[in-house]
Motif scaffolding. Structure first.
Motif, PDB file in Angstrom:
ATOM      1  N   LEU A  72       0.809  -1.219   0.000  1.00 33.74           N
ATOM      2  CA  LEU A  72       0.000   0.000   0.000  1.00 33.74           C
ATOM      3  C   LEU A  72       0.844   1.272   0.000  1.00 33.74           C
ATOM      4  N   PRO A  73       1.627   1.485  -1.057  1.00 30.39           N
ATOM      5  CA  PRO A  73       2.436   2.708  -1.110  1.00 30.39           C
ATOM      6  C   PRO A  73       1.558   3.941  -1.255  1.00 30.39           C
ATOM      7  N   GLY A  74       1.992   5.031  -0.674  1.00 34.79           N
ATOM      8  CA  GLY A  74       1.275   6.285  -0.853  1.00 34.79           C
ATOM      9  C   GLY A  74       1.398   6.767  -2.280  1.00 34.79           C
ATOM     10  N   SER A  75       0.330   7.338  -2.808  1.00 31.68           N
ATOM     11  CA  SER A  75       0.351   7.840  -4.180  1.00 31.68           C
ATOM     12  C   SER A  75       0.884   9.273  -4.209  1.00 31.68           C
ATOM     13  N   GLY A  99      -3.355  20.511  -6.866  1.00 31.13           N
ATOM     14  CA  GLY A  99      -2.577  19.988  -5.750  1.00 31.13           C
ATOM     15  C   GLY A  99      -3.373  19.162  -4.765  1.00 31.13           C
ATOM     16  N   ALA A 100      -4.687  19.026  -4.974  1.00 28.71           N
ATOM     17  CA  ALA A 100      -5.529  18.278  -4.042  1.00 28.71           C
ATOM     18  C   ALA A 100      -5.373  16.775  -4.236  1.00 28.71           C
ATOM     19  N   GLN A 101      -5.689  16.032  -3.161  1.00 22.48           N
ATOM     20  CA  GLN A 101      -5.625  14.572  -3.201  1.00 22.48           C
ATOM     21  C   GLN A 101      -6.982  13.939  -3.454  1.00 22.48           C
ATOM     22  N   TYR A 102      -8.064  14.609  -3.013  1.00 24.55           N
ATOM     23  CA  TYR A 102      -9.371  13.985  -3.194  1.00 24.55           C
ATOM     24  C   TYR A 102     -10.444  15.035  -3.440  1.00 24.55           C
ATOM     25  N   ARG A 103     -11.519  14.552  -4.061  1.00 18.90           N
ATOM     26  CA  ARG A 103     -12.723  15.325  -4.263  1.00 18.90           C
ATOM     27  C   ARG A 103     -13.920  14.438  -3.937  1.00 18.90           C
ATOM     28  N   VAL A 104     -15.076  15.046  -3.726  1.00 17.87           N
ATOM     29  CA  VAL A 104     -16.287  14.315  -3.338  1.00 17.87           C
ATOM     30  C   VAL A 104     -17.266  14.297  -4.507  1.00 17.87           C
ATOM     31  N   GLU A 105     -17.816  13.111  -4.777  1.00 11.18           N
ATOM     32  CA  GLU A 105     -18.817  12.962  -5.829  1.00 11.18           C
ATOM     33  C   GLU A 105     -20.095  12.378  -5.246  1.00 11.18           C
ATOM     34  N   ILE A 106     -21.232  12.930  -5.669  1.00  9.74           N
ATOM     35  CA  ILE A 106     -22.555  12.401  -5.328  1.00  9.74           C
ATOM     36  C   ILE A 106     -23.185  11.879  -6.616  1.00  9.74           C
ATOM     37  N   PRO A 107     -23.351  10.568  -6.741  1.00 12.99           N
ATOM     38  CA  PRO A 107     -23.907  10.002  -7.970  1.00 12.99           C
ATOM     39  C   PRO A 107     -25.437  10.029  -7.980  1.00 12.99           C
ATOM     40  N   SER A 108     -26.010   9.593  -9.099  1.00 16.01           N
ATOM     41  CA  SER A 108     -27.468   9.421  -9.249  1.00 16.01           C
ATOM     42  C   SER A 108     -28.232  10.698  -8.921  1.00 16.01           C
ATOM     43  N   THR A 109     -27.715  11.816  -9.381  1.00 13.45           N
ATOM     44  CA  THR A 109     -28.378  13.111  -9.196  1.00 13.45           C
ATOM     45  C   THR A 109     -29.255  13.349 -10.427  1.00 13.45           C
ATOM     46  N   GLU A 110     -30.521  12.917 -10.324  1.00 11.98           N
ATOM     47  CA  GLU A 110     -31.386  12.774 -11.489  1.00 11.98           C
ATOM     48  C   GLU A 110     -32.233  14.013 -11.763  1.00 11.98           C
ATOM     49  N   ILE A 144      -7.694   7.399   0.065  1.00  7.44           N
ATOM     50  CA  ILE A 144      -7.151   8.665  -0.428  1.00  7.44           C
ATOM     51  C   ILE A 144      -5.628   8.598  -0.494  1.00  7.44           C
ATOM     52  N   ARG A 145      -5.022   8.011   0.530  1.00  9.49           N
ATOM     53  CA  ARG A 145      -3.556   7.959   0.576  1.00  9.49           C
ATOM     54  C   ARG A 145      -2.968   7.159  -0.577  1.00  9.49           C
ATOM     55  N   VAL A 146      -3.582   6.030  -0.917  1.00  9.25           N
ATOM     56  CA  VAL A 146      -2.985   5.155  -1.938  1.00  9.25           C
ATOM     57  C   VAL A 146      -3.502   5.433  -3.341  1.00  9.25           C
ATOM     58  N   ALA A 147      -4.654   6.118  -3.462  1.00  8.62           N
ATOM     59  CA  ALA A 147      -5.293   6.246  -4.788  1.00  8.62           C
ATOM     60  C   ALA A 147      -5.310   7.662  -5.330  1.00  8.62           C
ATOM     61  N   SER A 148      -4.846   8.655  -4.588  1.00  7.11           N
ATOM     62  CA  SER A 148      -4.968  10.039  -5.064  1.00  7.11           C
ATOM     63  C   SER A 148      -4.261  10.227  -6.414  1.00  7.11           C
ATOM     64  N   VAL A 192      -5.399  16.871   1.378  1.00  6.23           N
ATOM     65  CA  VAL A 192      -5.843  18.135   0.787  1.00  6.23           C
ATOM     66  C   VAL A 192      -7.023  17.870  -0.151  1.00  6.23           C
ATOM     67  N   THR A 193      -8.053  18.683  -0.030  1.00  5.23           N
ATOM     68  CA  THR A 193      -9.184  18.606  -0.943  1.00  5.23           C
ATOM     69  C   THR A 193      -9.259  19.877  -1.778  1.00  5.23           C
ATOM     70  N   SER A 194     -10.064  19.838  -2.831  1.00  4.14           N
ATOM     71  CA  SER A 194     -10.162  20.963  -3.758  1.00  4.14           C
ATOM     72  C   SER A 194     -11.197  21.985  -3.305  1.00  4.14           C
ATOM     73  N   GLU A 195     -11.014  23.201  -3.751  1.00  4.92           N
ATOM     74  CA  GLU A 195     -12.055  24.206  -3.647  1.00  4.92           C
ATOM     75  C   GLU A 195     -13.102  23.929  -4.734  1.00  4.92           C
ATOM     76  N   LEU A 196     -14.283  24.478  -4.554  1.00  2.13           N
ATOM     77  CA  LEU A 196     -15.290  24.370  -5.606  1.00  2.13           C
ATOM     78  C   LEU A 196     -14.827  25.162  -6.828  1.00  2.13           C
ATOM     79  N   GLY A 197     -15.128  24.636  -7.999  1.00  4.15           N
ATOM     80  CA  GLY A 197     -14.710  25.296  -9.240  1.00  4.15           C
ATOM     81  C   GLY A 197     -13.242  25.166  -9.546  1.00  4.15           C
ATOM     82  N   ALA A 198     -12.565  24.211  -8.907  1.00  2.00           N
ATOM     83  CA  ALA A 198     -11.113  24.077  -9.041  1.00  2.00           C
ATOM     84  C   ALA A 198     -10.696  23.655 -10.441  1.00  2.00           C
TER      85      ALA A 198
END
Length: 309
Positions: free
Chosen positions: A21-24, A31-42, A238-242, A293-299
């Motif tokens: 499990l090496p860090g990515s 420069g962010a490592q992760y963002r949040v997604e909400i699926p099935s927004t119909e 987040i650590r291994v997949a960013s 680190v996460t992204s700002e909106l509109g990044a």
């Protein structure tokens, strides 16, 4: 006898799953490592509910995705979604359809693996027309579930049929279950790759070692793609997949595709609960002591819609 693992290394692929499990070192463009997604927004009412709940629960939602298909929205609904998302700095990825599961395919009804393919050339045409229509309404991201459509998507951008900045998000229904498969999708022009929901962290780490594009990973999966609840794995994921989109689906929710006004109240309730699940996941991340680190909106890199005049 030639050694297969040496061959894989020489091909630029991991020799096996990365159990260490090496860090990515990979990051989004900001420069962010992760963002949040909400699926099935119909549709626009579900999007409005996601944005309202995200504000109430202090959840930074970077991307929403939709599963019923561009063709199941009216022109005014598409315009409303584009305006809402643009105002919030949120990416919207609309599903390009229809696919075999919507048509006359018998195989799609007996085995889900066939359901997402474009069944015949007329569905290829329909998929690409959905992409074009999405672009005309200002969207810059579409969700693709067919290998041929993915290849043609890139060619359509080169031919001027689609905007050059248009992004292809690969659906979970087009599974990249190993590093070699993920690399094929990346080479075909995938901007982000949605992984199967049942991969271990070691398997995900191996895919990350093979591709540079962001990965989309369900930490709670709908029942029809596994029903897994993996919120406690978010820090290590987040650590291994960013760079990674942490994707909050919903277990014990009806399959509402194709959605519409007859299911709208249920779809809105599901959308709100997905944001609540994201709040739970982010609180678990905070309690872990790991502070990625996460992204700002509109990044940079987010395919935020550009509403038409």
């Amino acid at each position: 006898m030639p050694d297969v693992r040496d061959f894989l290394r020489a091909s630029g692929l991991p020799a096996g799953d990365l159990n260490e499990l090496p860090g990515s070192p990979g990051r989004f463009g900001d420069g962010a490592q992760y963002r949040v997604e909400i699926p099935s927004t119909e549709g626009p009412r579900c999007l409005a509910a996601v944005l309202e709940e995200a504000d109430r629960l202090d959840v930074r939602v970077h991307r929403v995705s939709q599963g019923s298909g561009v063709f199941l929205h009216t022109d005014s609904e598409l315009d409303e979604m584009a305006l809402l998302a643009a105002s919030a700095g949120v990416e919207v990825s609309l599903f390009a359809g229809p696919n075999a599961g919507w048509g006359l395919s018998a195989t799609a009804r007996v085995h889900a693996a066939f359901a997402a393919s474009a069944h015949g050339q007329e569905q290829v045409v329909a998929n690409l027309e959905d992409c074009v229509r999405a672009a005309e309404h200002g969207f810059r991201s579409v969700l693709i579930a067919d290998l041929g459509v993915l290849q043609l998507f890139g060619e359509a951008k080169g031919a001027g049929l689609l905007p050059e900045e248009m992004q292809a998000k690969v659906s979970v229904m087009l599974p990249a279950a190993n590093p070699a498969a993920a690399r094929v999708l990346e080479r075909l022009g995938a901007a982000t790759i949605n992984l199967p929901t049942d991969l271990t962290l070691a398997q995900i780490a191996a895919i990350r070692a093979a591709v540079a594009v962001p990965l989309d990973v369900y930490v709670e999966a709908p029942d029809n793609v596994g029903g897994f609840v993996r919120l406690h794995e978010i820090p290590e994921l987040i650590r291994v997949a960013s760079p990674v989109y942490v994707k909050f689906g919903l277990r014990n929710a009806d399959d509402i595709y194709p959605s519409g006004t007859h299911l709208e109240e249920k779809a809105i309730a599901y959308s709100r609960e997905r944001v609540r699940r994201a709040r739970l996941g982010l609180e678990l991340l905070d309690r872990s002591g790991y502070a990625p680190v996460t992204s700002e909106l509109g990044a940079t890199g987010l395919a935020v819609p550009v509403p038409r005049p």
